[in-house]
Design an enzyme around this catalytic site. Structure first.
Site, short mmCIF file in Angstrom:
data_model
loop_
_atom_site.label_atom_id
_atom_site.label_comp_id
_atom_site.label_asym_id
_atom_site.label_seq_id
_atom_site.Cartn_x
_atom_site.Cartn_y
_atom_site.Cartn_z
N ASP A 1 0.80 -1.22 0.00
CA ASP A 1 0.00 0.00 0.00
C ASP A 1 0.84 1.27 0.00
O ASP A 1 0.29 2.36 -0.18
CB ASP A 1 -0.92 0.03 1.23
CG ASP A 1 -2.04 -1.00 1.16
OD1 ASP A 1 -2.33 -1.48 0.05
OD2 ASP A 1 -2.62 -1.31 2.21
N SER B 1 -8.48 -4.47 -7.53
CA SER B 1 -7.14 -4.32 -8.10
C SER B 1 -7.19 -4.41 -9.62
O SER B 1 -7.67 -5.40 -10.18
CB SER B 1 -6.23 -5.43 -7.54
OG SER B 1 -5.10 -5.63 -8.35
N ARG C 1 -4.60 -4.86 -11.43
CA ARG C 1 -3.71 -5.97 -11.77
C ARG C 1 -4.45 -7.29 -11.74
O ARG C 1 -4.36 -8.09 -12.69
CB ARG C 1 -2.52 -6.00 -10.80
CG ARG C 1 -1.60 -7.23 -10.96
CD ARG C 1 -0.59 -7.31 -9.80
NE ARG C 1 -1.26 -7.40 -8.52
CZ ARG C 1 -1.70 -8.52 -7.97
NH1 ARG C 1 -1.55 -9.68 -8.60
NH2 ARG C 1 -2.29 -8.52 -6.80
N ARG D 1 -15.74 -8.12 1.47
CA ARG D 1 -15.60 -8.67 0.13
C ARG D 1 -16.04 -10.13 0.07
O ARG D 1 -16.74 -10.54 -0.85
CB ARG D 1 -14.15 -8.51 -0.36
CG ARG D 1 -13.73 -7.06 -0.47
CD ARG D 1 -12.34 -6.89 -1.07
NE ARG D 1 -11.91 -5.51 -1.01
CZ ARG D 1 -10.99 -4.98 -1.80
NH1 ARG D 1 -10.40 -5.72 -2.72
NH2 ARG D 1 -10.65 -3.71 -1.69
#
Length: 313
Positions: free
Chosen positions: A85, A130, A132, A156
């Site tokens: 982060d 993300s 990615r 989540r």
């Protein structure tokens, strides 16, 4: 120990952040009997803004700036961050004093029992915050629908339990630290699904001029984690890219050498530029930078330039 002042640790209030801060507190108290350690919960901008993807509102630095300011003004002594982060370069006056042992660096799929990312049916809704992970998931299974999500780890996973999503992609490290590894249906191979740089590594940050705290933290350092973080952050620093650019980097130590794999991929999954390098462990940071140079020369610079227009600056 001659200085009896308590050590004040600044942390976010999420379940994972608190686990990490408490873990470091307990390790410090074990290494330094009689030391008092206090936790101070700090709300960051990233915690307050939950309705937009990170890459639209300023990146992962939103999770650390408020804590870093409290370090700079002297109201806390240590910050415990997930190193992935942290921006590529920290503010003047602060330093990463210690990297404790790394947790599992892999990404993980949470979903139906027996599922794998490659075999999820076309149209499956896969949540991730993300770019990615979304891009690499599309490369492995072009049929899945990537759904941007925010929130902490329990939130989540709860979207899968509630039927809002078919699966979510998360860091294995966070799931393991929260004792949720049983929810993982697939660990993604780092050679096929390159982790975020420094994923699974904690960064213990303090003021550069605080010799007492630096000395206390030194007892928690791990050589392999320090090596991996140097290589992977060297990669990030050369790219000078934040979470608006899907990139991954993973370092492993092999004897006196470090093996490094890195990539830059467009959010749509193509183009993808990837490369591997191997070199002396004592030149880990330089190896990370040279790997980034190789990707930039191969064309990754065009991906960075195209995505720069989407950055909030």
């Amino acid at each position: 120990m001659t200085d009896a002042r308590p050590v004040r640790i600044g942390t976010r209030g999420s379940a994972l952040a608190l686990w990490q801060a408490r873990h470091i507190r307990d390790e410090l108290m074990t290494e330094h009997p009689g030391l008092e350690v206090e936790l101070e919960i700090i709300t960051t901008e990233g915690d307050r803004v939950q309705d937009r993807p990170l890459h639209e509102i300023g990146g992962k630095g939103l999770f650390v700036r408020a804590i870093e300011q409290r370090l700079l003004d002297g109201t806390v002594d240590v910050a415990v961050h997930s190193m992935k982060d942290l921006p590529a370069f920290g503010p003047p006056g602060l330093m990463i004093a210690c990297t404790p042992p790394r947790e599992d660096p892999r990404d993980a799929l949470v979903g139906p029992a027996g599922a794998t990312l490659a075999t999820l049916p076309a149209g499956s809704r896969v949540g991730t915050g993300s770019l990615r992970r979304g891009a690499l998931a599309r490369r492995i299974n072009p049929g899945v629908e990537i759904v941007p999500i925010r929130g902490n780890v329990p939130t989540r996973m709860g979207k899968v339990d509630a039927g809002e999503l078919d699966a979510v992609l998360l860091a294995a490290a966070g799931l393991r630290r929260l004792e949720q590894a049983a929810r993982i249906v697939e660990y993604l191979d780092p050679d096929a699904f390159c982790p975020a740089p420094a994923q699974g590594i904690l960064a213990l940050q303090c003021r550069e001029d605080d010799a007492r705290i630096r000395g206390l933290l030194a007892a928690l350092a791990d050589d392999d984690a320090t090596l991996a973080s140097a290589a992977e952050r060297g990669f990030v620093q050369r790219l000078q890219a934040g979470c608006t650019v899907p990139m991954g980097c993973h370092a492993t130590r092999v004897g006196d050498e470090v093996v490094l794999y890195g990539l830059v991929v467009h959010p749509s999954a193509a183009p993808c530029f990837e490369a591997r390098r191997r070199g002396p462990a004592d030149r880990a940071a330089a190896l990370g930078r040279s790997l980034a140079e190789e990707l930039l020369a191969a064309g990754a610079d065009r991906v960075l330039a195209a995505l720069a227009t989407t950055s909030p600056g």
